[in-house]
Every structure is written in structure tokens, then in C-alpha cells.
Design a protein around this motif. Structure first.
Motif, mmCIF file in Angstrom:
data_model
loop_
_atom_site.group_PDB
_atom_site.id
_atom_site.type_symbol
_atom_site.label_atom_id
_atom_site.label_comp_id
_atom_site.label_asym_id
_atom_site.label_seq_id
_atom_site.Cartn_x
_atom_site.Cartn_y
_atom_site.Cartn_z
ATOM 1 N N SER A 1 0.971 -1.105 -0.153
ATOM 2 C CA SER A 1 -0.109 -0.124 0.062
ATOM 3 C C SER A 1 0.867 1.245 0.082
ATOM 4 C CB SER A 1 -1.128 -0.094 1.258
ATOM 5 O OG SER A 1 -0.540 -0.221 2.217
ATOM 6 N N ALA A 2 2.037 1.159 0.321
ATOM 7 C CA ALA A 2 2.983 2.475 0.336
ATOM 8 C C ALA A 2 3.466 2.529 -1.057
ATOM 9 C CB ALA A 2 4.261 2.047 1.309
ATOM 10 N N ILE A 3 3.643 1.430 -1.647
ATOM 11 C CA ILE A 3 4.101 1.282 -3.096
ATOM 12 C C ILE A 3 2.988 2.198 -3.864
ATOM 13 C CG2 ILE A 3 4.660 0.131 -5.361
ATOM 14 C CD1 ILE A 3 5.896 -1.788 -3.655
ATOM 15 N N SER A 4 1.591 1.688 -3.681
ATOM 16 C CA SER A 4 0.599 2.023 -4.499
ATOM 17 C C SER A 4 0.489 3.560 -4.380
ATOM 18 C CB SER A 4 -0.732 1.516 -4.113
ATOM 19 O OG SER A 4 -1.281 1.915 -2.883
ATOM 20 N N LEU A 5 0.658 4.172 -3.195
ATOM 21 C CA LEU A 5 0.824 5.826 -3.316
ATOM 22 C C LEU A 5 1.282 6.511 -4.388
ATOM 23 C CD1 LEU A 5 0.195 8.359 -1.596
ATOM 24 C CD2 LEU A 5 2.434 7.847 -0.742
ATOM 25 N N TYR A 6 2.616 5.775 -4.852
ATOM 26 C CA TYR A 6 3.212 6.436 -5.830
ATOM 27 C C TYR A 6 2.367 6.726 -7.229
ATOM 28 C CZ TYR A 6 7.078 8.106 -8.871
ATOM 29 O OH TYR A 6 7.681 8.676 -9.832
ATOM 30 N N TYR A 7 1.684 5.724 -7.540
ATOM 31 C CA TYR A 7 0.930 5.965 -8.745
ATOM 32 C C TYR A 7 -0.146 6.727 -8.538
ATOM 33 C CZ TYR A 7 -1.410 1.150 -7.882
ATOM 34 O OH TYR A 7 -2.225 0.327 -7.381
ATOM 35 N N TYR A 8 -1.175 6.499 -7.504
ATOM 36 C CA TYR A 8 -2.278 7.195 -7.059
ATOM 37 C C TYR A 8 -1.750 8.904 -6.995
ATOM 38 C CZ TYR A 8 -4.888 3.033 -6.273
ATOM 39 O OH TYR A 8 -5.284 1.899 -6.113
ATOM 40 N N ALA A 9 -0.757 8.954 -6.541
ATOM 41 C CA ALA A 9 -0.280 10.479 -6.117
ATOM 42 C C ALA A 9 0.369 10.953 -7.597
ATOM 43 C CB ALA A 9 0.819 10.418 -5.061
ATOM 44 N N ARG A 10 0.673 10.114 -8.384
ATOM 45 C CA ARG A 10 1.132 10.885 -9.707
ATOM 46 C C ARG A 10 -0.230 11.330 -10.509
ATOM 47 N NH1 ARG A 10 2.828 6.441 -13.451
ATOM 48 N NH2 ARG A 10 2.422 7.987 -15.121
ATOM 49 N N VAL A 11 -1.297 10.817 -10.346
ATOM 50 C CA VAL A 11 -2.264 11.567 -10.890
ATOM 51 C C VAL A 11 -2.720 12.585 -10.134
ATOM 52 C CG1 VAL A 11 -4.765 11.007 -11.497
ATOM 53 C CG2 VAL A 11 -3.370 9.096 -11.516
ATOM 54 N N VAL A 12 -2.819 12.436 -8.588
ATOM 55 C CA VAL A 12 -3.057 13.845 -7.868
ATOM 56 C C VAL A 12 -2.272 15.241 -8.230
ATOM 57 C CG1 VAL A 12 -3.217 14.621 -5.595
ATOM 58 C CG2 VAL A 12 -3.968 12.334 -6.049
ATOM 59 N N LYS A 13 -0.657 14.451 -8.455
ATOM 60 C CA LYS A 13 0.174 15.427 -8.766
ATOM 61 C C LYS A 13 -0.226 16.149 -10.049
ATOM 62 C CE LYS A 13 4.754 15.746 -10.829
ATOM 63 N NZ LYS A 13 4.489 15.774 -12.177
ATOM 64 N N ALA A 14 -0.509 15.470 -10.996
ATOM 65 C CA ALA A 14 -1.127 15.970 -12.334
ATOM 66 C C ALA A 14 -2.336 17.197 -12.236
ATOM 67 C CB ALA A 14 -1.504 14.906 -13.320
ATOM 68 N N MET A 15 -3.027 16.647 -11.437
ATOM 69 C CA MET A 15 -4.464 17.287 -11.362
ATOM 70 C C MET A 15 -4.262 18.758 -10.481
ATOM 71 S SD MET A 15 -7.667 14.800 -10.762
ATOM 72 C CE MET A 15 -6.650 14.293 -9.201
ATOM 73 N N VAL A 16 -3.305 18.637 -9.530
ATOM 74 C CA VAL A 16 -3.310 19.564 -8.347
ATOM 75 C C VAL A 16 -2.016 20.495 -8.543
ATOM 76 C CG1 VAL A 16 -3.301 20.223 -5.750
ATOM 77 C CG2 VAL A 16 -4.724 18.191 -6.830
ATOM 78 N N LEU A 17 -0.906 19.669 -8.763
ATOM 79 C CA LEU A 17 0.396 20.504 -8.884
ATOM 80 C C LEU A 17 0.713 20.987 -10.112
ATOM 81 C CD1 LEU A 17 2.696 18.163 -6.442
ATOM 82 C CD2 LEU A 17 0.742 19.795 -5.960
ATOM 83 N N ASP A 18 0.277 20.298 -11.285
ATOM 84 C CA ASP A 18 0.786 20.791 -12.659
ATOM 85 C C ASP A 18 -0.080 21.899 -13.228
ATOM 86 O OD1 ASP A 18 2.719 18.839 -12.456
ATOM 87 O OD2 ASP A 18 1.862 17.561 -14.046
ATOM 88 N N LYS A 19 0.487 22.566 -14.355
ATOM 89 C CA LYS A 19 0.072 23.715 -14.748
ATOM 90 C C LYS A 19 -1.321 23.235 -15.883
ATOM 91 C CE LYS A 19 2.403 27.854 -13.941
ATOM 92 N NZ LYS A 19 3.022 27.162 -12.714
ATOM 93 N N PRO A 20 -2.146 23.849 -15.929
ATOM 94 C CA PRO A 20 -3.159 23.106 -16.937
ATOM 95 C C PRO A 20 -2.771 23.730 -18.411
ATOM 96 C CG PRO A 20 -4.203 25.073 -15.883
ATOM 97 C CD PRO A 20 -2.842 24.741 -15.117
ATOM 98 N N VAL A 21 -3.250 22.643 -19.400
ATOM 99 C CA VAL A 21 -2.899 23.009 -20.744
ATOM 100 C C VAL A 21 -3.602 24.165 -21.195
ATOM 101 C CG1 VAL A 21 -2.455 21.807 -22.855
ATOM 102 C CG2 VAL A 21 -2.641 20.483 -20.742
ATOM 103 N N THR A 22 -5.068 23.921 -20.750
ATOM 104 C CA THR A 22 -5.938 25.176 -21.218
ATOM 105 C C THR A 22 -6.735 25.421 -19.817
ATOM 106 O OG1 THR A 22 -7.882 23.829 -21.675
ATOM 107 C CG2 THR A 22 -6.381 23.973 -23.347
ATOM 108 N N GLU A 23 -7.227 26.818 -19.864
ATOM 109 C CA GLU A 23 -7.987 27.185 -18.746
ATOM 110 C C GLU A 23 -9.427 26.928 -18.752
ATOM 111 O OE1 GLU A 23 -6.879 28.604 -15.777
ATOM 112 O OE2 GLU A 23 -4.768 28.655 -16.715
ATOM 113 N N ALA A 24 -9.759 26.303 -19.973
ATOM 114 C CA ALA A 24 -11.089 26.127 -20.243
ATOM 115 C C ALA A 24 -11.829 25.433 -19.115
ATOM 116 C CB ALA A 24 -11.483 25.413 -21.430
ATOM 117 N N LYS A 25 -12.890 25.727 -18.625
ATOM 118 C CA LYS A 25 -13.559 24.766 -17.457
ATOM 119 C C LYS A 25 -14.169 23.547 -17.880
ATOM 120 C CE LYS A 25 -13.771 28.070 -14.090
ATOM 121 N NZ LYS A 25 -12.120 27.953 -13.445
ATOM 122 N N VAL A 26 -14.210 22.638 -17.039
ATOM 123 C CA VAL A 26 -14.863 21.389 -17.608
ATOM 124 C C VAL A 26 -16.343 21.125 -16.623
ATOM 125 C CG1 VAL A 26 -14.449 19.029 -17.904
ATOM 126 C CG2 VAL A 26 -12.549 20.285 -17.733
#
Lengths: 543, 513
Positions: B447-472
Motif C-alpha cells: 500500500s505504500a508502493i501504491s501511493l506512488y501511482y495514485y499520487a502521480r495522478v493527484v500531482k497532475a491534477m493539483v500541482l501541474d499547470k493546466p494545458v488550457t484554462e477552459a472549465k470542464v
């Protein structure tokens, strides 16, 4: 008044949560009514200040009312939470935790002040990244408040399950606070922190379940829920400690070729050692510190590292005394490595924040060494070291933040002669450095002295080796002062402004505390001396 | 009523309410689909009809008699365990129907067909949960499989969907063939396929009496017994997506229409566990106190434990490298099957109970995650992690909900995923002993290993800059489902006494003789 007295700790835990909820409500209102962003930010800041000031006020009350002479927890709240596993909402402050509870409320409040925007940043001239204090403010502040609630919760919990829930609850806000508002390598630092801590804490989860199933009522230690229902097993840390003192774990079947208590001890210890951080689990710390925004570094160094030390005292030492005796030597050796290795690494640092981060590794080593000695004086020294390090390292990171906000870099070699330009800043930095290196009259001296004095009769060689770090510490701090503040002023920085009022509000109280505890450590020693003495007796097998 | 006094066919119908409702529902939806074939606004009445059927089935389930009893000449039983699983299947189907109604992956002219087939699978799963005869297990499992093949290939003109269906058919055919072979061994050894009648014979077999009288040569018979168990496990393991029968899973998940992938990742997996709980719990064990004591010489708890360790490690390690979210969640669902197997391996009331509770929690977090994937794929057209960059700016509520689902899948308190993991680990450590502790350590590290790939998605969603600003934008239903799932995850994370009580009652009510 009575209502506050009886639920004081709950208020301390839940008022930051209320503040966070308030901020989210303001955000929701903005959607509905359409407040301008600046007003929302301002409201969020007000809420954050108020709701982190409340725990501090309550913390001071706790300090004033706490009876250091009494054994056992005070300000207890006790209710059944999950009956099928005997899990309770059981919080209270005893000698082990009261200092840490006060420290977390104090440091959180200082960190909240340090999160306020202050003078004209570069971003307002249109260049440079937006300062963290102006980016997604409501999110930042609500996470900060959530973090505070979790920290106080960890220290106040007397139920192991509850402790674990708060312990893990702290991970998420920390991950986002470093990951969103941090420096250039923030993602890497955030996930490294998260993975290290989680890897440690899943083992802790197994160890705590193992302890639960190993616990069983003994003739002189009945296990009961607060409403009187008898239990077969318990998560109550006080009951577990009693069972440990009555040698219950010795009768457990061995696991994987080792005695039960030792396996569980290791499982618990790794989680705490990562938090401290103990060599060789320390590598997340420099990354997290360097990338985190200043107030988060302050909390990280001021409170989070203490959770490791506190956890070892409360759980490993409190519940598993025999295994603790067995592992004490190893603990002392690792403590010494931390102290000396950390100090040597500091000498090689070029980045001021990294230097402070490694000095934390070194100073937390004293906590390990002091605990390993098991004597009352050394235990008190270790606890006091956690307290003073909490104050001093918070101050050090704030000081790094001051210069970083102005010069936008932290290269020690990049400065020079700042003393002429920033006299007040230089004085504060000198105070913090001297307090950290343990100059008599400042708080670091008392705690290190107590650790040395308590550990010397037990670990003669290791204490002598550790004591050499005093020279190393002095040399890296003095060398840093020399390179940054003395010599010729770097022309680039001749216009640098001195500390402003927001910074004074954070630095002066900490500086005053550093001096105060240098002269009158009894003010805090009194709260835990008695409890640690009792613990030392259990640990050394004298009842 | 004495459970062994079997209810005859007509009397059995009183206990057969939910299944009867579903059978009628499947047929009427096919008819309604034809009636409204040309209607421009057919989505609304079809969805309403689906809702009515599900609601009727829920009512039938709620009012069905509680006492355990064997039905239809002991082909199926009615007991608390079956009822618990039926609720899980019903919730999964309802959730899926909610996703499908707003999804453009299922064209509206074929929506009626989709709903009817979904109800058919639901019927099959309900039967799987209550089958107490191996033949009935096989038949209901095939019902689920057959309809699943059709739904996996539902997008006929999409080559990935067709490929998925074909792979699914081939793997499924082999797996169920092997299972049938295993069942034939069991019948050959014991002369019955009735699980409850099997139990005393299996016990006698292991006691050695049976060996001397009938078979003589014990080693060969022992081997036949191991082979039979492993072969039966192949059919069930295929449904659970447990290694080494997991190979179909990522491809089918990726190719199938996303709402059906969501269903597949929860419903049939849970049905597989329902069969496994009953198979091992009834035929191979004796309930002594809190432990299901293995009455055979087949070390099935050890077999399941090893499979659990292999499955979760493989699922988690492979998930680390995935960039397509559907594949990532496929491997994550393999890993979760591994966690669930730990509960079976514990072979105790708490262990089986943990499986039940985990499935109930898993339903909310995994369907929630797939709901977000469906919605985002629909709005942005992509399923890779890159599509999720800066989602917090574009759809803050969805991003926060997805973060909660992912961290719940990781097992962080105070979310419900932690409750599930806690119960599983508690079940293992309650049994104690080196092997169980080692398995728990493997689970914890996983379960510690699984954190890494789940957090990758979270990182993309929360930490990365959006490609476009368009609301979904999100349909209201999706918002409601997300909010409901998040609320459920917090509820079961903070206060799970009811979940514990219900699952304990369900496990203990399993009809065993």
C-alpha cells in the motif's frame, strides 16, 4: 470556564478545523455572491489568524493549569468511538505530551503570521514567480489549519488508533503544502516526503494491530472501555503501557525468530525514526525543507520532527520497556551518528536552508542519544532538546525566509558584509545561531548539557564523540556568519531593507523564548520532569 | 424452519423476489427498447424504466425473509451473506446506470439494450452470491461472463472494444472450462456438487476413512483434491482478476466502454469473492469460534495467501508505469483483488467480514474514480494522465473528489479505504504466526508502493499547470454521485461500527449445512 477546562484539548484540535471550514464556506460564498478575490483572501487570512490564535491561547491556559507534580493525564476527554475494536476518542495531556501540545500551538500560530503577505514582492513589479503567500490563499490557509489540528491531535491522543489516524491525517496537508506552494523541485520533495512517511507508518499500523491482539487483561490491569464494558484487547496507550510494565509481551510467541516485543519495537521505531529523521532515513528532510515555503519549513522543523521523538518516548519507551533496553545501545549509536554526521554535512553546505536542515538532523541526534541513556536526567534533556529545538529551528527557518524573500537566493557565498546594511537582522540571526549552537545563557545550552550529563555515565565514548560536534556546530555557524555578514558588502545588496514588522512579530517572540528558557528552563522542565522520572524507573527496571 | 428441510420449488419463490423482479425487468426493458426505438427522447423513459426495475429489486431485497434456507432442491440458498452481496451488486448496477445515462460512449439508440444486459449481469451476480451447488455456481458465472463479453464489445466499430471482447471471450472460455473440469473432479471424488453436502464428505476424506474405503491410494486422491480446488479457483479467480488469471484485465478495461469498465471492476469482482467465500467457507471449513478451520489437507489458506502476495505486488508494480488512466485503474483493481484475498487467506470470521466490508467501501471509491475518468474522457477526449493536468483549476470539485477517491484507494485515514485495509490487516494479525505476519508486511509495503501511482495522478491534477484554462462542466447526476461517494467514504472512514456489525452478521449467517 468549566466548559473550556473540560474540553480544552478538543477545542485546541477542532478550532483550527472550524477555521478551515470557515475558509471553505467563504470560498463557497464567493461562488454564490461573487466577492472579489482580494476580499476572499483577506477574510481567509483573518480567519486563519483568529483560529490559530485560539489554540495558542488555550495552550497557554493548559500550561498555566497543568499540574506537573501529578502522575497521569489531565484535561482528559474519553468517549467510545468504535466499540467492536474498543477504539475510543481518548485525549489528554500528561507530562510526555503537554510540552509538545503547547509547542505545536505556538509554532502553528507563528507559521500563520509568517504566511501573511508583507512588503512589495518582485511579482508586483511584474517579474519573478508569485510569492507563495499570494497564491491560492484560501487553499493554503485551510491546509495549514488542518495540519495544525492533526499535529495537536497526535500529541493529545491517548488511544493508539486515534493517534495513528491523526498521524496519517497530517500527511495530506503537508504533501499539498510542499507540492503546490514550494520551490522549483517541489513535486519531487513532496512525494519523497509522502512516500518515506507512509512507508514508515504502514509498518507502524501493523505493529499497533499486533500490540492490540497481544494485549489481554491481567489480574492487576483490567481492560475496560470508559463506560465500563470489559475488553479482551485494547488500544488504550496507558493500559498498554501498564501491560508492558507488567512484562506481558514477554509471554508472546516469538515472531520471525525474534521475540514479539522486539519485532513490534522495530516496526514502530522505523516509522518514528523516519520522522525524526534518524540516519539513514534522513534524506527526505533536506529536500522537503529546501523546497517548502518558509512557514511550512518552520512547522516541519518545529513540530513534525518532534513527533518522531515523542512517538518513541510515548510508544516504544512507554509500552515496550524490555525491548527498549535491548535496543538502547543501537539507539545511542544512531544518535551519535546523527549528531556527528549531521554536523559534518553542515560544514559542506552552500545553501543556507540546507545547512539549517542538516543542523536539525544533528540536533535531533541529541534527542536520540538522550533517550537511549534512559536516565531521568538524559530523558529530560532529550525532551527539553525537542522543546528548544522547536523554538530555535523555527526561528532559524524564519531567518532564512527573510533573506530569501529579499535576495531570492540562499547561497551563503553570494552574500557578504550584510551586518552593515541589516543590523537588526544580523543581531537576530546571531541570537538564533548562538542559541542553536548551545551558548550558555540561551536555551540550546541547557538541553545539550543535560543530555551530555545524563548520557555520560552510560555511554562514555559515544558522549565524548558527540561532544565534538559542539566544536563542529560552532564552526559551521561562525563560518556562515563570517561569510554572510562580515567582510565587504556585496554591491548588489546595498539597497536591502531590514526586517519588517511582520517578521519582527515572528522573530522577537521566539528570540525572547530562546533567552527565557536559557535562564529559566524550569518553566517547561516542571511539566515533564516527574513523568520522565517515572518512565526512567520503569525502563531501568526499578519499580 | 429447519434449513435442511429444503423448500420445494413453489415455496422457494417466496425467497426469490429480487431475482424474479430482475428477470421480469430484463425482459420488459428489451420490449420497451423496441417500443421506444424511434422515439427522439428515449433516454429519459428508458432510464426511468431502469430506475423502476432497480427500485423494485431493492424493495424486493429489503422485504425478503431473513432466515437462512435452502431453495430449489438445494440449488441456491437464501441467507444474510447472499443478501449483503446482492445489495453491493444492486448499488454497483445503479451507480453504473447513473454513469451511463449521461455518457456518450453508449449511443442513445442502444441504451435500452445496454440497460437490459446490465440487468442480466446483475441477475447472474445475484445468483452467484447464493449458489450453493457447484453446477449452479458454474451456470450463474457463465451468465455473467456471456453478457459481459457482449458488453465489453459494445462499441462494435471500435477496434479496441472488439479486441477487448475477443480477449475476454478466450480467457473467459478457458477459465470456465478449467473450472468445470475442477468441478468434475470434485464430483468424481465425492459424488455430489452440493457444497453443503460436500462439507461432511470432505471432512471424512481428510480424516482418512474415505480414503481407505473407496480410494485406497491416498497420495493420488490428495493430489486430485488440490487440483480440483485450484481449478475451481481458476474460474473464480478469473472473475476476481487475481494473478495468474488477470491477463485479460487491463486490455478489457481499456477497450470496454468506460461505464462498463467501472461496473466490471466492482461487480463481477465482488461476485467472484462471493463465490469464493461460500466455496471455502462452506465446503472446506468448520467454524470453530472465530476461525474457519480448514478441514482438508489442501492448504488453501496458504495458496490464497501466496496468490494474494503475488497479485498485489504484480498489480502495484505494473501500475507504476501506466500513463493511461483506465489501464492504471485496471492494475490498481488487480492489486485490490490481492488485498481482498488476504482476508480470505485469514480464514476467520473477521477475515471474511473484512472482505465484505472492503468490497462495500471499494464500490464507492473505485466507481467514483471510474466516474471521473468517464466524465473527463467525455469532456476532454483523453484518458491519459496528461489530460488531467491542472484539473483543479478547470473543475475544482471533480479534482478534489478524484483526489479523495485516489487517497482512499491508497488507504489513508480518515477515508474509508483505510478502514478496509485496517480490517484486512487486523484479520491477518488476529490469526498471528509468522506466515500471516509476513503476508501483512507484504500488504503494508504494497500500500505504500501504491501511493506512488495514485499520487502521480493527484500531482497532475493539483500541482501541474493546466494545458488550457477552459472549465470542464459536469452533468448534475455526476456531481451528485461524486458527492454521495465522498460522503460515504468519510462516513465509513470515521464511523464504521454499522459496517462492522452488518458484515459480521452476514458472515455468521452463512448457511453451512
Amino acid at each position: 470556564m468549566d466548559a473550556i477546562q473540560t474540553h480544552l484539548l478538543s477545542y485546541m484540535i477542532f478550532s483550527p478545523l472550524a477555521g478551515a471550514t470557515g475558509i471553505l464556506l467563504v470560498l463557497a460564498l464567493r461562488r454564490l455572491i461573487g466577492f472579489p478575490q482580494e476580499q476572499v483572501d483577506r477574510a481567509a487570512r483573518m480567519l486563519a489568524l483568529v483560529f490559530s490564535a485560539i489554540p495558542l491561547a488555550l495552550g497557554l491556559w493548559l500550561w498555566a493549569r497543568f499540574d506537573g507534580g501529578a502522575i497521569g493525564p489531565q484535561f482528559v476527554e474519553h468517549a467510545v468511538w468504535i466499540r467492536s475494536f474498543g477504539i475510543e476518542y481518548f485525549i489528554g495531556a500528561d507530562g510526555l505530551s503537554v510540552a509538545m501540545i503547547i509547542l505545536s500551538s505556538l509554532i502553528s500560530f507563528i507559521a500563520t503570521i509568517a504566511s501573511m503577505p508583507w512588503f512589495i514582492h518582485d511579482d508586483e513589479h511584474g517579474h519573478g514567480p508569485v510569492h507563495f503567500s499570494k497564491r491560492m490563499v484560501p487553499g493554503y490557509l485551510s491546509l495549514l489549519l488542518l495540519l495544525e489540528a492533526a499535529m495537536v491531535g497526535v500529541f493529545a491522543s491517548l488511544d493508539f488508533f486515534l493517534f495513528y489516524v491523526f498521524w496519517e491525517l497530517m500527511l495530506l496537508p503537508m504533501y499539498f503544502l510542499i507540492g503546490i506552494w514550494g520551490g522549483p523541485r517541489k513535486e519531487y520533495a513532496a512525494i519523497k516526503f509522502f512516500l518515506y512517511t507512509l512507508a514508515g507508518s504502514v509498518l507502524m499500523l501493523l505493529a499497533l494491530i499486533g500490540l492490540y491482539y497481544a494485549s489481554t487483561p491481567m489480574p492487576n490491569v483490567p481492560l475496560r472501555l470508559v463506560d465500563g464494558t470489559p475488553l479482551q484487547h485494547t488500544f488504550n496507550m496507558l493500559s498498554l503501557a501498564q501491560l508492558g510494565a507488567h512484562h506481558l509481551w514477554e509471554h508472546q510467541a516469538p515472531l520471525l525468530g525474534l521475540s514479539f516485543a522486539r519485532v513490534v519495537w522495530i516496526g514502530l521505531f522505523i516509522g518514528f525514526a523516519i520522522k525524526i529523521p534518524m540516519f539513514p532515513f534522513h534524506t527526505w528532510l533536506p529536500d522537503a525543507h529546501v523546497e517548502a515555503p518558509t512557514p511550512i519549513s518552520v512547522i516541519l522543523a518545529g513540530v513534525l520532527l518532534k513527533m518522531g521523538g515523542y512517538g518513541i518516548l510515548r510508544v516504544n519507551f512507554g509500552i515496550l520497556p524490555e525491548a527498549t533496553r535491548y535496543f538502547a545501545d543501537a539507539l545511542a549509536i544512531f544518535g551519535t551518528i546523527n549528531i556527528v554526521y549531521g554536523a559534518f554535512v553542515c560544514l559542506a553546505q552552500k545553501d543556507l536552508k540546507k545547512l539549517i536542515a542538516y543542523s536539525s538532523v544533528s540536533h535531533m541526534g541529541f534527542v536520540l542519544l538522550g533517550m537511549a541513556a534512559l536516565t531521568p536526567q538524559a530523558l529530560s534533556g532529550a525532551m527539553l532538546q525537542m522543546w528548544t529545538h522547536g523554538i530555535v529551528s523555527a526561528m532559524l527557518f524564519l531567518i532564512v525566509g527573510v533573506i530569501y524573500d529579499r535576495a531570492h537566493h540562499r547561497e551563503i557565498e553570494g552574500f557578504g558584509g550584510l551586518a552593515a546594511r541589516l543590523p537588526e537582522y544580523t543581531a537576530l540571526m546571531g541570537l538564533a545561531f548562538f542559541a542553536s549552537m548551545g551558548l550558555p545563557g540561551l536555551c540550546g545550552f541547557i538541553s545539550e548539557f543535560m543530555v551530555f550529563q545524563g548520557a555520560f555515565p552510560v555511554y562514555r565514548t559515544l558522549t565524548i564523540v558527540s561532544a565534538t560536534s559542539v566544536i563542529l556546530t560552532a564552526s559551521y555557524y561562525l563560518w556562515t556568519i563570517q561569510r554572510m555578514f562580515l567582510g565587504k558588502l556585496n554591491e548588489k545588496y546595498k539597497e536591502l531593507p531590514d526586517v519588517n514588522w511582520r517578521e519582527r512579530l515572528t522573530l522577537y517572540p521566539l528570540g525572547a523564548l530562546a533567552i527565557f528558557f536559557g535562564f529559566y528552563p524550569q518553566a517547561i522542565l516542571g511539566t515533564f520532569n516527574r513523568a520522565l522520572e517515572a518512565m526512567s524507573h520503569t525502563l531501568m527496571g526499578r519499580f | 424452519m429447519n434449513p435442511l428441510a429444503n423448500a420445494q420449488n413453489l415455496a422457494s419463490l417466496a425467497y426469490f423476489g429480487p431475482e424474479t423482479v430482475l428477470t421480469v425487468g430484463v425482459l420488459s426493458l428489451f420490449v420497451l427498447d423496441l417500443v421506444w426505438k424511434r422515439h427522439p427522447k428515449r433516454v429519459v423513459p428508458l432510464t426511468a424504466a431502469m430506475a423502476v426495475v432497480l427500485l423494485a429489486s431493492a424493495v424486493a431485497l429489503a422485504i425478503s425473509p431473513l432466515q437462512p434456507v435452502a431453495l430449489f432442491n438445494r440449488m441456491i440458498v437464501s441467507d444474510g451473506l447472499g443478501t449483503f452481496f446482492k445489495w453491493i451488486f444492486l448499488a454497483t448496477a445503479a451507480y453504473t446506470a447513473g454513469i451511463v445515462a449521461h455518457s456518450d460512449e453508449i449511443p442513445s439508440e442502444r441504451l435500452g439494450e445496454f440497460y437490459a444486459l446490465l440487468l442480466a449481469i446483475l441477475l447472474g451476480m445475484d445468483l452467484m452470491a447464493v449458489s450453493s451447488d457447484l453446477l449452479m455456481v458454474y451456470l450463474s458465472l457463465e451468465l455473467v461472463s456471456m453478457v459481459s463479453y457482449a458488453l465489453a464489445g459494445f462499441r462494435k466499430h471500435d477496434s479496441r472494444s472488439t479486441e477487448a471482447a475477443l480477449k475476454y471471450v478466450i480467457y473467459g472460455g478457458v477459465a470456465s472450462g478449467i473450472m468445470l473440469f475442477g468441478i468434475s473432479y470434485l464430483y468424481g471424488l465425492f459424488g455430489t456438487t452440493d457444497l453443503m453436502l460436500l462439507a461432511p464428505k470432505v471432512r471424512a476424506f481428510s480424516g482418512g476413512l474415505f480414503l481407505q474405503t473407496t480410494l485406497g491410494q491416498s497420495p493420488a486422491a490428495q493430489l486430485a483434491m488440490v487440483v480440483a480446488v485450484v481449478f475451481v479457483l481458476a474460474g473464480v479467480g478469473f472473475k476476481m482478476a487475481v494473478a495468474p488469471w488477470h491477463m485479460w484485465c487491463p486490455d478489457v478495461y481499456e477497450g470496454a466502454p468506460t461505464p462498463f469498465t467501472a461496473f466490471l471492476s466492482v461487480g463481477p469482482k465482488a461476485a467472484g469473492f462471493a463465490v469464493a467465500v461460500r466455496f471455502f467457507g462452506v465446503a472446506f471449513t468448520e467454524l470453530r469460534g472465530d476461525a474457519f478451520v480448514n478441514t482438508t489437507t489442501v492448504p488453501w489458506p496458504a495458496i490464497l495467501g501466496i496468490l494474494a502476495a503475488v497479485t498485489m505486488t504484480l498489480g502495484n508494480l505494473t501500475a507504476l508505469g501506466q500513463t493511461n488512466l483506465k489501464r492504471l485503474l485496471a492494475y490498481s483493481s488487480i492489486a485490490h483483488a490481492g488485498y481482498l484475498l488476504m482476508g480470505l487467506a485469514a480464514a476467520s470470521v473477521l477475515g471474511f467480514q473484512a472482505v465484505l466490508a472492503y468490497l462495500a467501501i471499494y464500490l464507492f471509491m473505485n466507481l467514483g474514480a471510474f466516474l471521473v475518468v468517464t466524465a473527463i474522457a467525455q469532456r476532454t477526449g483523453g484518458e491519459t494522465i496528461a489530460e488531467y493536468r491542472g484539473l483543479i483549476k478547470r473543475a475544482p470539485f471533480t479534482a478534489i473528489a478524484f483526489t479523495i477517491f485516489l487517497f482512499s484507494l491508497t488507504g489513508l485515514p480518515p477515508l474509508a479505504g483505510f478502514t478496509g485495509k485496517y480490517l484486512l490487516f487486523a484479520a491477518l494479525l488476529e490469526r498471528g504466526g509468522g506466515w500471516y505476519v509476513a503476508l501483512a508486511v507484504v500488504g503494508a509495503i504494497n500500500s505504500a508502493i501504491s501511493l506512488y501511482y495514485y499520487a502521480r495522478v493527484v500531482k497532475a491534477m493539483v500541482l501541474d499547470k493546466p494545458v488550457t484554462e477552459a472549465k470542464v462542466a459536469m452533468p448534475g447526476t455526476y456531481g451528485f454521485l461524486m458527492l454521495g461517494s465522498v460522503a460515504a467514504l468519510f462516513l465509513f472512514g470515521l464511523y464504521w461500527t454499522p459496517l462492522y456489525t452488518v458484515t459480521q452478521a452476514a458472515t455468521r449467517s452463512m448457511l453451512r449445512q
